[in-house]
Design a protein around this motif. Sequence first.
Motif, mmCIF file in Angstrom:
data_model
loop_
_atom_site.group_PDB
_atom_site.id
_atom_site.type_symbol
_atom_site.label_atom_id
_atom_site.label_comp_id
_atom_site.label_asym_id
_atom_site.label_seq_id
_atom_site.Cartn_x
_atom_site.Cartn_y
_atom_site.Cartn_z
ATOM 1 N N HIS A 130 -6.390 4.133 -4.886
ATOM 2 C CA HIS A 130 -6.399 3.431 -3.596
ATOM 3 C C HIS A 130 -4.985 3.241 -3.051
ATOM 4 O O HIS A 130 -4.018 3.180 -3.798
ATOM 5 C CB HIS A 130 -7.197 2.128 -3.639
ATOM 6 C CG HIS A 130 -6.693 1.064 -4.569
ATOM 7 N ND1 HIS A 130 -5.786 0.118 -4.179
ATOM 8 C CD2 HIS A 130 -6.998 0.773 -5.856
ATOM 9 C CE1 HIS A 130 -5.555 -0.721 -5.189
ATOM 10 N NE2 HIS A 130 -6.270 -0.329 -6.226
ATOM 11 N N ASP A 185 0.058 -1.269 -8.391
ATOM 12 C CA ASP A 185 -1.395 -1.215 -8.185
ATOM 13 C C ASP A 185 -1.623 -0.995 -6.685
ATOM 14 O O ASP A 185 -1.467 -1.917 -5.911
ATOM 15 C CB ASP A 185 -2.039 -2.529 -8.650
ATOM 16 C CG ASP A 185 -3.522 -2.613 -8.339
ATOM 17 O OD1 ASP A 185 -4.118 -1.590 -7.976
ATOM 18 O OD2 ASP A 185 -4.073 -3.735 -8.442
ATOM 19 N N ASN A 186 -1.881 0.213 -6.188
ATOM 20 C CA ASN A 186 -2.263 1.315 -7.008
ATOM 21 C C ASN A 186 -1.511 2.570 -6.563
ATOM 22 O O ASN A 186 -2.016 3.673 -6.610
ATOM 23 C CB ASN A 186 -3.783 1.490 -6.906
ATOM 24 C CG ASN A 186 -4.331 2.474 -7.912
ATOM 25 O OD1 ASN A 186 -3.653 2.937 -8.790
ATOM 26 N ND2 ASN A 186 -5.564 2.836 -7.728
ATOM 27 N N GLU A 226 -9.582 -0.932 -0.918
ATOM 28 C CA GLU A 226 -10.188 -1.220 -2.220
ATOM 29 C C GLU A 226 -10.011 -2.684 -2.578
ATOM 30 O O GLU A 226 -10.892 -3.317 -3.156
ATOM 31 C CB GLU A 226 -9.558 -0.329 -3.304
ATOM 32 C CG GLU A 226 -10.276 -0.358 -4.648
ATOM 33 C CD GLU A 226 -9.868 -1.486 -5.590
ATOM 34 O OE1 GLU A 226 -10.587 -1.764 -6.551
ATOM 35 O OE2 GLU A 226 -8.805 -2.116 -5.354
ATOM 36 N N GLU A 227 -8.843 -3.243 -2.236
ATOM 37 C CA GLU A 227 -8.540 -4.626 -2.626
ATOM 38 C C GLU A 227 -9.430 -5.643 -1.923
ATOM 39 O O GLU A 227 -9.454 -6.808 -2.295
ATOM 40 C CB GLU A 227 -7.064 -4.949 -2.349
ATOM 41 C CG GLU A 227 -6.072 -4.128 -3.173
ATOM 42 C CD GLU A 227 -6.088 -4.482 -4.664
ATOM 43 O OE1 GLU A 227 -6.802 -5.419 -5.056
ATOM 44 O OE2 GLU A 227 -5.392 -3.796 -5.425
ATOM 45 N N ASP A 256 -6.911 3.560 -11.633
ATOM 46 C CA ASP A 256 -6.438 2.263 -11.143
ATOM 47 C C ASP A 256 -5.783 1.569 -12.340
ATOM 48 O O ASP A 256 -6.225 1.756 -13.476
ATOM 49 C CB ASP A 256 -7.619 1.442 -10.607
ATOM 50 C CG ASP A 256 -7.192 0.450 -9.550
ATOM 51 O OD1 ASP A 256 -5.986 0.137 -9.479
ATOM 52 O OD2 ASP A 256 -8.064 -0.030 -8.807
HETATM 53 ZN ZN ZN Z 1 -6.082 -1.556 -7.997
#
Ligand code: ZN
Length: 435
Positions: free
Chosen positions: A83, A238-239, A267-268, A309
């Motif tokens: 991501h 991340d990431n 994604e977060e 991830d």
């Molecule tokens: Zn992540």
Amino acid sequence: MDSSTFNQQFFDFLQSCPTPFHVTDFIASGLQEAGFIALHEGEDWHMEKGSGYFCCRDNGTIIAFKANPQSGPDAPWRMCGAHTDSPALQIKPNAIRSSNSLEQLCVEVYGGPLLNTWFDRDLGIAGRVTVATESGSLLIRTIDFNRPMAILPSLAIHLDRGANKEHSIEKQKQLYPLLCHATDTTVSFEDLILEQLHHQYPDSSAAELLGFDLFCYDCQAPSFIGRNNDFIAASRLDNLLSSYVGYRALLEDGLRDNCLLLCSNHEEIGSSSVAGAQGNFLQSVLCRLLPDDSLRAQSMHKSLFISMDNSHAVHPNFAEKHDPQHLPLLNHGPVVKYNSNQRYASTSRSAALFKILCNEKKIPYQAFVMNNDMACGSTIGPIAATTLGVQTVDIGAPSLAMHSIRETTGSRDPYMLYQSIAHYFTRSVLPRITD
Ligand SMILES: [Zn+2]
């Protein structure tokens, strides 16, 4: 390429990519330089064997692949995903408030940052802006002030004697980074953005700012830390670590047909958006590549999706937070993440395929399972597995301080992850499982 060259170029990537829009731009232009061809969702696609292609959605998600249109249902796809977004402070539409002769930024919390780490840092501003041009058309551009523009000062210990014991953060009250002194000649936030836009794009005829997706980010450069440069400390590991690994693996000599990388925004915040992994971008691309439903199903059955991830390494001061039999270590190689409730998509079957890749390259690997008393996070892995019906394994580099403004990983971990994915993309055939 050796590990130290890889890390140096990774640091450049991190500094060039304060937001998902910059990540997508960076990967798209790097791929284009390497001969990949840009595709647009609003057009017909004509693909040739041996060529690489990429397609972006909503400026923050990119899918890149090398396809062989002649390959039939027997050809597996080697897919991997990461991501592009990281937890951050996002600037609100009405961006400024004045207080005590100071102009302050109004921000919202994007994702789940460790908020106390955002105080007393040099904060830059970057992201995407949408403007109307003089001719009335819309223009979308990424901008980055590329210098400290704001700061969120802590309250002094003398005014908050309990700070080291019971400090919690009231988000609505406390999250107003300082932008500047208010004076009669202070320019509006909109003017500030247009000024920066003209600075970065002198030829643009931007006339009116219509909207923005701007974030604060940490300006501090990535560093090696430790007596033997044992660790890497940086923002957005991340990431972006995994995004960079996937991107570099796609540039590998000997890239096989039917390799695909997805670097996804949002994604977060749960992946539900036009660009997020819960959306239809990947499915829609695969439908174009494999239009026949039955042939696509046969191909997906033989394919693999590696979801990358970062993983929680054991923190030596908080070892009790981990399951005592699963203690991933920094610099000990990629972590395969398991969860019996399928918050991670790994199974013994999909993990075996990744282990073969590591064994062949003599890359060590580790296992992670969440402490039974704690809720397990998730990734885009289960989404890919569910929507595509493809075997999926969740892996990632071990890291500490996940979602801090400055995270830590081992200095050997990014390169080991890269070696495993580069091997995945170049191995003569994908290991076959016979049921
Ligand atoms: Zn992540």
